[in-house]
Design a protein around this motif. Sequence first.
Motif, short mmCIF file in Angstrom:
data_model
loop_
_atom_site.label_atom_id
_atom_site.label_comp_id
_atom_site.label_asym_id
_atom_site.label_seq_id
_atom_site.Cartn_x
_atom_site.Cartn_y
_atom_site.Cartn_z
N SER B 587 0.94 -1.25 -0.06
CA SER B 587 -0.10 0.15 0.10
C SER B 587 0.84 1.27 -0.12
CB SER B 587 -0.70 0.02 1.18
OG SER B 587 -1.48 -0.95 1.38
N PHE B 588 0.20 2.22 -0.32
CA PHE B 588 0.87 3.52 -0.63
C PHE B 588 0.33 4.50 0.23
CE2 PHE B 588 0.17 7.56 -2.80
CZ PHE B 588 1.47 8.00 -2.87
N SER B 589 1.08 5.32 0.94
CA SER B 589 0.63 6.61 1.69
C SER B 589 1.49 7.42 1.79
CB SER B 589 0.19 5.83 3.13
OG SER B 589 -0.03 6.87 3.78
N LEU B 590 1.13 8.87 1.51
CA LEU B 590 2.36 9.90 1.58
C LEU B 590 1.41 11.24 1.66
CD1 LEU B 590 5.31 10.36 1.22
CD2 LEU B 590 4.79 10.88 -1.37
N ASN B 591 1.67 11.99 2.22
CA ASN B 591 1.12 13.58 2.07
C ASN B 591 2.33 14.36 1.17
OD1 ASN B 591 -0.13 12.31 4.16
ND2 ASN B 591 0.64 13.74 5.68
N TYR B 592 1.59 14.87 0.33
CA TYR B 592 2.21 15.79 -0.63
C TYR B 592 1.37 17.03 -1.07
CZ TYR B 592 0.17 12.87 -3.84
OH TYR B 592 -0.90 12.10 -4.56
N ARG B 593 1.92 17.92 -1.69
CA ARG B 593 1.34 19.07 -2.18
C ARG B 593 0.81 18.74 -3.76
NH1 ARG B 593 5.82 22.87 -0.14
NH2 ARG B 593 6.86 20.79 -0.20
N LEU B 594 -0.43 19.16 -4.04
CA LEU B 594 -0.93 19.02 -5.24
C LEU B 594 -1.22 20.49 -5.78
CD1 LEU B 594 -3.40 16.11 -5.78
CD2 LEU B 594 -1.26 16.34 -6.88
N ARG B 595 -1.20 20.60 -7.05
CA ARG B 595 -1.29 21.79 -7.73
C ARG B 595 -2.70 22.12 -8.19
NH1 ARG B 595 -1.08 24.20 -12.65
NH2 ARG B 595 0.25 26.13 -12.73
N ARG B 596 -3.42 22.99 -7.55
CA ARG B 596 -4.75 23.29 -7.75
C ARG B 596 -4.85 23.98 -9.12
NH1 ARG B 596 -8.02 25.74 -3.02
NH2 ARG B 596 -7.05 27.68 -3.64
N ALA B 597 -6.13 23.80 -9.90
CA ALA B 597 -6.22 24.77 -11.13
C ALA B 597 -5.70 25.92 -11.21
CB ALA B 597 -7.70 24.61 -11.46
N ASP B 598 -5.88 26.68 -10.04
CA ASP B 598 -5.28 28.11 -10.01
C ASP B 598 -3.92 28.35 -9.72
OD1 ASP B 598 -5.33 27.40 -7.40
OD2 ASP B 598 -6.83 28.93 -6.77
N GLY B 599 -3.34 27.06 -9.74
CA GLY B 599 -2.02 27.31 -9.36
C GLY B 599 -1.46 27.07 -7.96
N VAL B 600 -2.36 27.21 -7.07
CA VAL B 600 -2.15 27.11 -5.57
C VAL B 600 -2.05 25.51 -5.26
CG1 VAL B 600 -2.76 27.57 -3.28
CG2 VAL B 600 -3.64 29.41 -4.95
#
Lengths: 213, 1265
Positions: B587-600
């Motif tokens: 299983s995979f588990s990780l916290n990371y940042r995703l880019r929202r459509a507005d670039g945030v």
Amino acid sequence: MTTYNHMVFIVDDDVRIREALGELLESHGMRAIAFGSAGDYVLADKPDVPACLILDVELPDINGLDLQKQIAEGDHPPIVFITGHGDIPSSVRAIKHGAVDFLTKPFCDADLMAAIETAIAQDRERRSERAELTMLRQRYLGLTPRERDVLPLVVSGLLNKQAAAELGISEVTLQIHRRNVMQKMMAASLADLVRMAERLEIPITHSRRTGGN
Amino acid sequence: MTTAFKSIGGIDSEALRAARIVEGVVGNAWATDAAGKFTYVTPSALSLLGTTLEELNSSSEEGAVGWKRLIHPDDYDGAVTMWRHCLKTGDHYNMEHRVLRASGAYGWSRSSGQPLRDGTGRIFAWYGTLIDGDVPSSAKEQFADVISDALENRAASDAPHLLSLVHPDDRTAAAHAAARAFWTGVPQVTRHRQLQLDGSYRWNETRSEPGYSVSVDIDDLVTDREPLASAGLDPSVENEAEPIRSAKVVESIFGNGWAFDAAGRWIYLHPFAQNSLGVTLEELNASLDEGHTAWRRLLHPDDYEQIAATWRHCLETGDHFNVEFRFRRASGIYVWARAAARPAHDSRGRIVGWYGIALDNDVYKKTVAALRGRERELSQLVDMVPVQIRRLTPEGEPIFFNKRLLDFFGLNDVAQLDRPGMSRMAAAIQSLVHPEDAARLLERLHHSLATGEPHSMKYRMRRADGAYRWVDGRWEPLRDHSGAIVQWYAISIDIDDEMRAQEALRDRERELSQLVDMVPSFLWRLSSTGDPVFFSKRMVEFLGLDIGEYERPGVSALAAAIAAVVHPDDAAKLEAALDRSLASGESFSLNYRLRRADGVYRWMSSRAEPMRNEEGSVVQWYGLSHDIDDQVRAEEALRSSKRQLEQMIDAVPLNILSFAPSGKITYTSKRYLEKVGSPPTHIEDFDALARDLAHPEDFPTMFRRASNGFATGQPFVNRFRRREKDGVYRWIEARAQPLRDADGAIVQWYMASIDIEDEMRAQEALRERERELQQLVDALPVHVWSWTPDGKLAYVNKRSLEDLGISGASFEDFTRVAQELVHPEDAPKVLSTSANCLKTGDSFIMRYRRRWKDGNYRWIEGRCEPLRDRDGTIVHWYQVSIDIDDEMRAQVALRERERSLWQLVETLPVMIECAAPNGEPIYRSRQLREFLGYELESLGGKGRSRLAGTLDDGVHPDDLAGVRASYAHSLATGEPYARRHRLRRFDGEYCWVDTRAAPMRNAEGAIVQWNVVCLDIDGEVRAHEELRLAQERLARASQAASLAELSASIAHEVNQPLAAVVANSYACQRWLTAKPPNIERAQKTVERIIRDANSAADVVSRIRALFKRSADAMAYTTLGSVIAEARDLIAEEAVRRRVRMDIDVESDLPIVALDRVQIQQVLVNLIRNGMDAMDSVAGDRVLGLRARRIGDAIQIEISDRGPGIEFPDRIFEPFFTTKEHGMGMGLAICRSIVESHGGRLWVEKNEPHGTTLVFTMPVEMKAAA
């Protein structure tokens, strides 16, 4: 002049003149095409028959005399100028550059027709000469390189012996070449061949007297 | 059929009967000749099969036998091969195969056959049976009857073994062999003589088996041998009892026999039977003594009771005994046999005993059992399979529904569907099929019936309870060998649950899909290789991207997706984690940042689990990303604040005390104790402690504040010196804060103290320095002010207050006052500059006037600079103002003088230049600079002096040499310079200038400067020039108007239509003179002539209109000025032609409205006409021009002294001319112009000679308009 083996081109910006001239020419049994400007005339497809160009001096796009100068380079029918108010310098210039006539409006029927007939006759002559020259060129191109060497020597009037010596070949061989040249050029006589050479502008490079240059 | 049999020559009636018996036994029998041609088939078989002998015997070209149609295609090849084999070899034929019945159904049948041989062993015929699985019961009946018949007609000794054909001497042996075979099941071989057709006997060897026997002619081998004599059992029936005798007779037919006495006691059983069964009659009869019947030991226990009952019944009543049972062979195997017995009567008719036979029908029995079993199975199958089956006629009429289908519809029989006036199919569909599906089904059925194509469709059928259920119906035709449809089979499978499940599944799927889209998390799916294959709707909305939209060539889909949407800092980590999971399946588990459509970028908690198939390999990955951005950020914030707090607590040296509201000390921190020491035991409250520790000087203040604080419950702060452990006082700052309970009552006071000793000392030192600085600042003879960054005055030194006579003002006010102190003239500039400085942070330097306390303004120089802190932020502005009043006043006076002088020079309407003694320009006035278009400074350089530059670039090339020479002369000699030349203006135009220069000398007389004045005289020179040009132009214009050109243009205009008219006329002439005349064309030409001639007339009208000026072009003008212009135009020509003009214009002539140009033309024309007239005159050539008022008109007279006019009446006619080159239009046009002005033109004779042309111009122009 009852058969349509000719064509008269009329270039005049005044539609009344175009109509009247067209009518007049037709009443004389001649074929004519009229153009409103020099540009129309230049761009039009023209039949390949002996022709005459009746050209108004005052045109909307270009002066008729300037048009004459422009087309002088190419193959164009003889020109008869017509003008509303002719002046001497213009007429001199036109005639100098080969115009057949320079008529002032209004002009006499006979003068115009005479000029047109002269022009068409000239054009016919010119065309036949050109056709003859083309034919001669064709014949000349049919000669072998050796025969082309022989031709100027023969027409220069060299004796067979002299010509053979000139080319470093035997007299018998030269005679064969000479006969071939006569046949291929379809010359009836040496005089005929000389005339042809003249037409073809083949220089006479030798003189019999000196036997070489 | 009997006939058919009989036609086979030489078969006696016994043999025939035997065959008939076979037919009777098995129901369906057949016979063929040796070649296999059918000679006889039981009628029942023919009708069962729906065939005829002819058909059976027909054979197709392909060599197929006639009965091919009747055999199931799958069985045909085997059957026919076997049959042909048997025909060739004489082997017994025995096959099980499916036979097509007349009903159209195939049924399993056993077909067997054996050859009939003649005396020579040659096969002359075949006969056989067809045992049909479907009709066992009737066969059984018939079988039973056959046996009964056999028993009845004892003499009719026909049997399969054809014992009747055997030589009487050998018959017993043959019969014995048959019996032995029956009883033992072991094949027996006997040799006996067999009757031949010719009546002779030949030796045969016969092999007997329980059902049949085979004989081979061996006569040639054994003729010389005596046949084996049979030992006992000669049929000497006389000696025996009637039952035994009868049994033996029967036995001689069937090879088996037995007999009982009247009481049912065995009295005879074939000896082989006794041997093979291993029993004796006595043993068998022994069971009678035990109360059983004599059958007891022979029979299968299961069969015994029933047989025994029947036997007893027969014994009692004398009925015929005919049963089937299993008996036990010596081998221990039970076989089926049919046994029959009849009572034997004596001559008086009394029963004296029983005789009977037994026949082996094991094979038959078992076949029947097997068939029945199969039939039951099939029937069960048909009824039990969970398929609804029906059979339809080729026309589609249902003829059979299986049980399931009947149950489904709640019917007992198909016939229940029948409705009057309706086909059964239509009725069935109407009543059993859902109305929505009925039409479609009917249509499909009709289509199939018409084309013979199988079909299937899903439709709803009505169940017995009225509920419609979905079924999957299929039907296909059953064809005979010719391809004709015999029947339709149709099945339907209940798929309702399936359909409903599908529907439910679809609902569920939709629900799930909605769920997937609605869950407030992002769901995604990766392929087993990690390629993204699905993003939930929310995720797509979040990312603004869907699967595939981020793809880039040469990069895996996963990598491209990560690059597109994951924060660059997290990408590597994520990729590594994903790779690890993909590789290991964990299983995979990780916290990371995703880019929202507005670039945030937002923090996501992502998890993925693999989905495995049955083999355990990963098929897909399901992932979920949850937005935890706010949590992460909140956590971060919390963590940092906690850390700060800890740090603070660790770092700040606080001494803490707490008191009860009563003032009692409740707590002293450790630090406090370390610093101050434990208070003495008697000190228990705040007051005492303060009194003890506070510096006596500070105590009162401190105590007051504390008391106040305690009293009000307000927090308070105290700064005071506190004695510490070592006895030294140190400054501290103590802060006290109450802790309140829920009701607001104070529970506790907390007091924290900080050591501020260093601070206080620093403050002290600062204060000291400040005082010094203050003294310094106050002592300086300047005004020192400071401003806050936002422009508020913060400090003003004492001297300022004294000098400016202000005091006691608050600084708020002072800002205003300070602004008021600025001289009103300077104020705006000061304000704007200072505002700008405040904004930009630039230093401020300005000189302005400030009002002193005596009310006078004095000049000061104010300098203001910002003080910046380390960050560059402005903390304060400091301003120093120095009194520069005296200086300024001197400067101002000086500047004023200079300025006035400078202005004088600059504004003089001349161009002024100052040059050094060597001629180098050093100053140029504004006028000159503007004229030249460049500044002095731009000259020079390039190795050229300014002077050379000015001259080269500026002076007109034609004038340059002269200018240079004379300027050089002046410079050399000191003589003043003056010259006119053209100078290049800024716009490149050369203008005429008059340049003058004079030297300025010093006291010693040496030249210190040249002053140059340059006057622009261009206007003057140009005016002169222009006058000349206008004359020329007008002259030319008048000449043009004098008609040569006019006529040329008229000629052209008229010539065009005329030329057309002429040419058309010629053409018309030609058309008319042509043979025949072309009237039509001539007509057309004439029309053109008319048109063009009219056009020429129009031209003429236009020309006339040209000279008919309207009043619009007219302007009120003095006629004198027009005459003056005309005179100027013609003046030169007059001089050239030596004509004197004598002009007399009456002064104060009234102004008149006229077209200036036209009247000028008239004048010029008339003057020129006059001149022309005088060309030939030798004497005085005077042209008079006189203008005067006569009545309400002005009259102008132009008179010449020429020879006069010959035809005064005609001169105004157009084209009348007396001149050699004239057009004859001049006077005509003149008259038309004059008349258009409302005047008249006429001619008068001049005395003594010459002509006067007179025209008038009315003063009142209204009439002429």
